[in-house]
Write a protein that holds these residues in place. Structure first.
Motif, PDB file in Angstrom:
ATOM      1  N   GLU A 173      -1.876  -7.361   0.497  1.00  0.00           N
ATOM      2  CA  GLU A 173      -2.587  -6.315   1.010  1.00  0.00           C
ATOM      3  C   GLU A 173      -2.963  -6.604   2.534  1.00  0.00           C
ATOM      4  O   GLU A 173      -3.146  -7.889   2.825  1.00  0.00           O
ATOM      5  N   CYS A 174      -2.880  -5.703   3.185  1.00  0.00           N
ATOM      6  CA  CYS A 174      -3.148  -5.694   4.831  1.00  0.00           C
ATOM      7  C   CYS A 174      -4.711  -5.632   4.905  1.00  0.00           C
ATOM      8  O   CYS A 174      -5.203  -4.440   4.280  1.00  0.00           O
ATOM      9  N   VAL A 175      -5.532  -6.405   5.410  1.00  0.00           N
ATOM     10  CA  VAL A 175      -7.013  -6.365   5.352  1.00  0.00           C
ATOM     11  C   VAL A 175      -7.155  -6.730   7.139  1.00  0.00           C
ATOM     12  O   VAL A 175      -6.447  -7.411   7.712  1.00  0.00           O
ATOM     13  N   ALA A 176      -8.611  -6.472   7.147  1.00  0.00           N
ATOM     14  CA  ALA A 176      -9.161  -6.811   8.428  1.00  0.00           C
ATOM     15  C   ALA A 176      -9.144  -8.380   8.638  1.00  0.00           C
ATOM     16  O   ALA A 176      -9.341  -9.360   7.644  1.00  0.00           O
TER      17      ALA A 176
ATOM     18  N   THR B   8      -4.972  -0.226  12.426  1.00  0.00           N
ATOM     19  CA  THR B   8      -4.371  -1.393  12.125  1.00  0.00           C
ATOM     20  C   THR B   8      -4.099  -1.600  10.722  1.00  0.00           C
ATOM     21  O   THR B   8      -2.990  -1.031  10.069  1.00  0.00           O
ATOM     22  N   TYR B   9      -4.934  -2.308   9.759  1.00  0.00           N
ATOM     23  CA  TYR B   9      -4.627  -2.488   8.470  1.00  0.00           C
ATOM     24  C   TYR B   9      -4.613  -1.303   7.602  1.00  0.00           C
ATOM     25  O   TYR B   9      -3.942  -1.323   6.690  1.00  0.00           O
ATOM     26  N   ASP B  10      -5.286  -0.544   8.178  1.00  0.00           N
ATOM     27  CA  ASP B  10      -5.299   0.856   6.990  1.00  0.00           C
ATOM     28  C   ASP B  10      -4.035   1.483   7.286  1.00  0.00           C
ATOM     29  O   ASP B  10      -3.399   2.259   6.443  1.00  0.00           O
ATOM     30  N   ALA B  11      -3.387   1.471   8.576  1.00  0.00           N
ATOM     31  CA  ALA B  11      -2.244   2.360   8.947  1.00  0.00           C
ATOM     32  C   ALA B  11      -1.033   1.525   8.516  1.00  0.00           C
ATOM     33  O   ALA B  11       0.052   2.229   8.412  1.00  0.00           O
ATOM     34  N   ALA B  12      -1.084   0.205   8.319  1.00  0.00           N
ATOM     35  CA  ALA B  12       0.189  -0.515   7.887  1.00  0.00           C
ATOM     36  C   ALA B  12       0.729  -0.036   6.692  1.00  0.00           C
ATOM     37  O   ALA B  12       0.059   0.320   5.805  1.00  0.00           O
ATOM     38  N   LYS B  13       2.031  -0.110   6.668  1.00  0.00           N
ATOM     39  CA  LYS B  13       2.652   0.179   5.308  1.00  0.00           C
ATOM     40  C   LYS B  13       3.829  -1.218   5.079  1.00  0.00           C
ATOM     41  O   LYS B  13       4.200  -1.861   5.819  1.00  0.00           O
ATOM     42  N   LEU B  14       3.957  -1.200   3.670  1.00  0.00           N
ATOM     43  CA  LEU B  14       4.586  -2.428   3.104  1.00  0.00           C
ATOM     44  C   LEU B  14       5.782  -2.026   2.443  1.00  0.00           C
ATOM     45  O   LEU B  14       5.854  -1.057   1.726  1.00  0.00           O
ATOM     46  N   SER B  15       6.709  -2.937   2.677  1.00  0.00           N
ATOM     47  CA  SER B  15       8.055  -2.713   1.450  1.00  0.00           C
ATOM     48  C   SER B  15       8.674  -4.059   1.393  1.00  0.00           C
ATOM     49  O   SER B  15       8.464  -5.182   2.155  1.00  0.00           O
TER      50      SER B  15
END
Length: 128
Positions: A54-57, A69-76
Motif C-alpha cells: 500500500e502507498c502510505v504517508a 501523493t499516496y492517495d493518487a498513486a496507482k499500483l500494478s
C-alpha cells in the motif's frame, strides 16, 4: 504468526528497508506527463501469506497532500498495467522471492511542482 520483513530495491539496484524508503517523485514538475516508477519487493524471510502493498504517508518525511501523493498513486505488477488503487495484493510469496511493482502517479494539475514524497508499506505474515 510473525510479521514479514521485506526489502525494496529501486531501479538503481539500491536495497532499502521499507521502514525508511521514500518514493520520491520530486523531479516531476507541474504539467508533466504522469510518471511510472519500478521497484522490486523482496521477501527476505520465510514463505509469507496475505502479502499486501500500500502507498502510505511517509512517517518521517511526507511531502505533499494525500490527494497529490499516496492517495493518487496507482499500483500494478506490469509496466503496462492495469494500474489499480494505491493498495495491491500479492497473496503468497516464497522465501527469497522478488516481485516487480510499478507505481503510476497521475499528477494533479493542482499539485505543486516538486511535491510527491510518500512511502510503501508491505504487510503480511510468515507462513509457519
Amino acid at each position: 504468526m510473525a510479521s514479514i520483513h521485506p526489502t525494496i530495491e529501486d531501479t538503481y539496484g539500491n536495497i532499502y528497508s521499507l521502514d525508511d524508503y521514500r518514493i520520491d517523485f520530486g523531479d516531476v514538475q507541474l504539467g508533466d506527463i504522469s510518471q511510472r516508477r519500478k521497484v522490486i519487493i523482496h521477501n527476505t524471510n520465510r514463505s509469507a501469506i496475505d502479502v499486501e502493498i500500500e502507498c502510505v504517508a511517509h512517517p518521517t518525511g511526507q511531502v505533499g497532500s494525500a490527494v497529490d501523493t499516496y492517495d493518487a498513486a496507482k499500483l500494478s505488477f506490469d509496466e503496462e498495467g492495469p494500474f489499480v488503487s494505491n493498495k495491491i495484493t500479492i497473496g503468497a510469496m516464497s522465501p527469497s522471492e522478488a516481485k516487480d511493482l510499478w507505481i503510476f502517479w497521475p499528477i494533479s494539475i493542482d499539485a505543486l511542482p516538486g511535491w510527491g514524497v510518500f512511502a510503501l508499506q508491505v504487510t503480511g505474515q510468515v507462513n509457519l
